[in-house]
Design a protein around this motif. Structure first.
Motif, mmCIF file in Angstrom:
data_model
loop_
_atom_site.group_PDB
_atom_site.id
_atom_site.type_symbol
_atom_site.label_atom_id
_atom_site.label_comp_id
_atom_site.label_asym_id
_atom_site.label_seq_id
_atom_site.Cartn_x
_atom_site.Cartn_y
_atom_site.Cartn_z
ATOM 1 N N GLY A 8 59.181 48.975 89.784
ATOM 2 C CA GLY A 8 58.518 48.661 88.267
ATOM 3 C C GLY A 8 58.586 48.705 88.276
ATOM 4 N N PHE A 9 59.781 48.811 86.304
ATOM 5 C CA PHE A 9 59.638 48.369 84.922
ATOM 6 C C PHE A 9 61.100 48.924 84.887
ATOM 7 C CE2 PHE A 9 55.832 46.899 85.267
ATOM 8 C CZ PHE A 9 55.988 45.164 85.031
ATOM 9 N N VAL A 22 63.219 33.249 89.621
ATOM 10 C CA VAL A 22 62.380 34.648 90.392
ATOM 11 C C VAL A 22 60.820 34.687 89.425
ATOM 12 C CG1 VAL A 22 62.919 34.600 93.050
ATOM 13 C CG2 VAL A 22 63.121 36.604 90.686
ATOM 14 N N LYS A 23 59.790 35.110 90.068
ATOM 15 C CA LYS A 23 58.967 35.794 89.537
ATOM 16 C C LYS A 23 58.194 36.459 90.176
ATOM 17 C CE LYS A 23 54.652 35.133 87.384
ATOM 18 N NZ LYS A 23 54.236 34.082 86.361
ATOM 19 N N ILE A 24 58.624 37.992 88.632
ATOM 20 C CA ILE A 24 58.213 39.136 88.344
ATOM 21 C C ILE A 24 56.744 39.352 88.016
ATOM 22 C CG2 ILE A 24 59.234 41.616 87.587
ATOM 23 C CD1 ILE A 24 60.977 40.194 89.821
ATOM 24 N N GLY A 25 56.463 40.041 89.073
ATOM 25 C CA GLY A 25 54.955 40.647 88.963
ATOM 26 C C GLY A 25 54.640 41.750 88.348
ATOM 27 N N ILE A 31 64.616 44.555 84.540
ATOM 28 C CA ILE A 31 63.296 43.841 84.680
ATOM 29 C C ILE A 31 62.133 45.095 82.948
ATOM 30 C CG2 ILE A 31 61.293 43.839 85.630
ATOM 31 C CD1 ILE A 31 63.334 43.153 87.510
ATOM 32 N N VAL A 32 61.925 44.398 82.913
ATOM 33 C CA VAL A 32 61.210 44.630 81.256
ATOM 34 C C VAL A 32 59.624 44.242 81.281
ATOM 35 C CG1 VAL A 32 63.351 44.956 80.257
ATOM 36 C CG2 VAL A 32 62.706 42.565 79.563
ATOM 37 N N ALA A 64 60.576 51.102 76.613
ATOM 38 C CA ALA A 64 60.135 49.914 76.720
ATOM 39 C C ALA A 64 59.706 48.747 75.781
ATOM 40 C CB ALA A 64 58.684 50.208 77.373
ATOM 41 N N LEU A 65 59.539 49.319 74.278
ATOM 42 C CA LEU A 65 58.970 47.647 73.937
ATOM 43 C C LEU A 65 60.505 46.893 73.196
ATOM 44 C CD1 LEU A 65 56.796 48.734 71.101
ATOM 45 C CD2 LEU A 65 56.571 47.357 72.789
ATOM 46 N N SER A 66 61.941 47.345 73.749
ATOM 47 C CA SER A 66 62.983 47.221 73.115
ATOM 48 C C SER A 66 63.186 46.195 74.027
ATOM 49 C CB SER A 66 64.233 48.376 73.698
ATOM 50 O OG SER A 66 64.221 48.765 74.796
ATOM 51 N N PRO A 67 63.996 44.921 74.019
ATOM 52 C CA PRO A 67 64.229 43.924 74.238
ATOM 53 C C PRO A 67 65.047 44.114 74.910
ATOM 54 C CG PRO A 67 64.464 43.094 71.559
ATOM 55 C CD PRO A 67 64.255 44.459 71.598
#
Length: 229
Positions: free
Chosen positions: A174-175, A164-167, A187-188, A127-130
């Motif tokens: 999800g991510f 686009v905007k991701i919420g 999506i991160v 999750a933290l990997s860019p």
């Protein structure tokens, strides 16, 4: 689907419900079945074919001024906020502790905590990997440990790029590396994302800081490539 079976199978034929237990090897079986199923699904995925765009990006699409002999390269990255990564890491640990708290077997408790801790740590690392995005005269390229490989959309396939905007609650569900109604997405984190529409209408979305600049550069390069045909 295997979790209910793993929980119910040891209870078959018991005369006293208080003697029910869950052996630790069931957890390994459940994890193994999930990994095998994922591997089979991945192997069956069809490879995308070429999707050449015929027209230049729309005139109202964002773009930068670009001369015929000018070269431009844009790069950017994005990573998930640390508090979301921590929540992702703690989720399997909390769920495991809740499930095995009713078990009287110390072996199940120890194995469950070890497995959930390892899984939680791996999820937080992912999750933290860019994700890194590069836009140049070859197209757009993304690279992230979430996918394990580089993904490239050639410039000849870029029909349009926009933002686009991701919420937190998004159409991708999800991510991560996701497939949803909006196409494929890397999506991160919540926030602006670069969305690339290919010649066949399929879309690829990636969250990246400076998505507006990336879209403007990619549209300018795609328009110049169409003009040179």
């Amino acid at each position: 689907a295997t979790v209910p079976i793993a929980m119910l199978a040891p209870q078959r034929g018991l005369a006293d419900a208080s003697t029910a237990s869950l052996d630790g090897w069931w957890l390994l079986l459940v994890a193994g079945i999930g990994l095998v199923g994922a591997a089979i699904a991945f192997a069956l995925l069809p490879a995308p074919g070429p999707s050449v765009a015929q027209a230049a990006p729309p005139a109202d699409a964002p773009r930068i001024p670009l001369g015929d002999s000018e070269r431009v390269v844009w790069s950017g990255s994005a990573a998930m906020p640390w508090w979301i990564a921590v929540a992702v890491a703690l989720a399997p640990i909390v769920i495991t502790v809740v499930i095995i708290s009713a078990s009287s077997s110390s072996a199940v408790m120890v194995l469950g905590v070890i497995v959930s801790t390892v899984v939680g740590g791996a999820l937080m690392a992912l999750a933290l990997s860019p994700v890194r995005v590069v836009v140049d005269d070859r197209g757009v390229q993304t690279r992230s440990p979430l996918t394990g490989t580089r993904r490239r959309i050639p410039l000849v396939e870029v029909a349009e790029a926009d933002v686009v905007k991701i919420g937190l609650l998004n159409r991708f569900g999800g991510f991560g590396y996701r497939v949803g109604p909006g196409g494929v997405g890397l999506i991160v984190r919540p926030g602006p994302a670069l969305r690339v529409t290919r010649g066949d209408g399929s879309r690829f979305t990636v969250t990246v800081d400076g998505a507006e600049q990336a879209a403007a550069v990619l549209n300018a390069l795609a328009a110049r490539e169409r003009a040179r045909r």
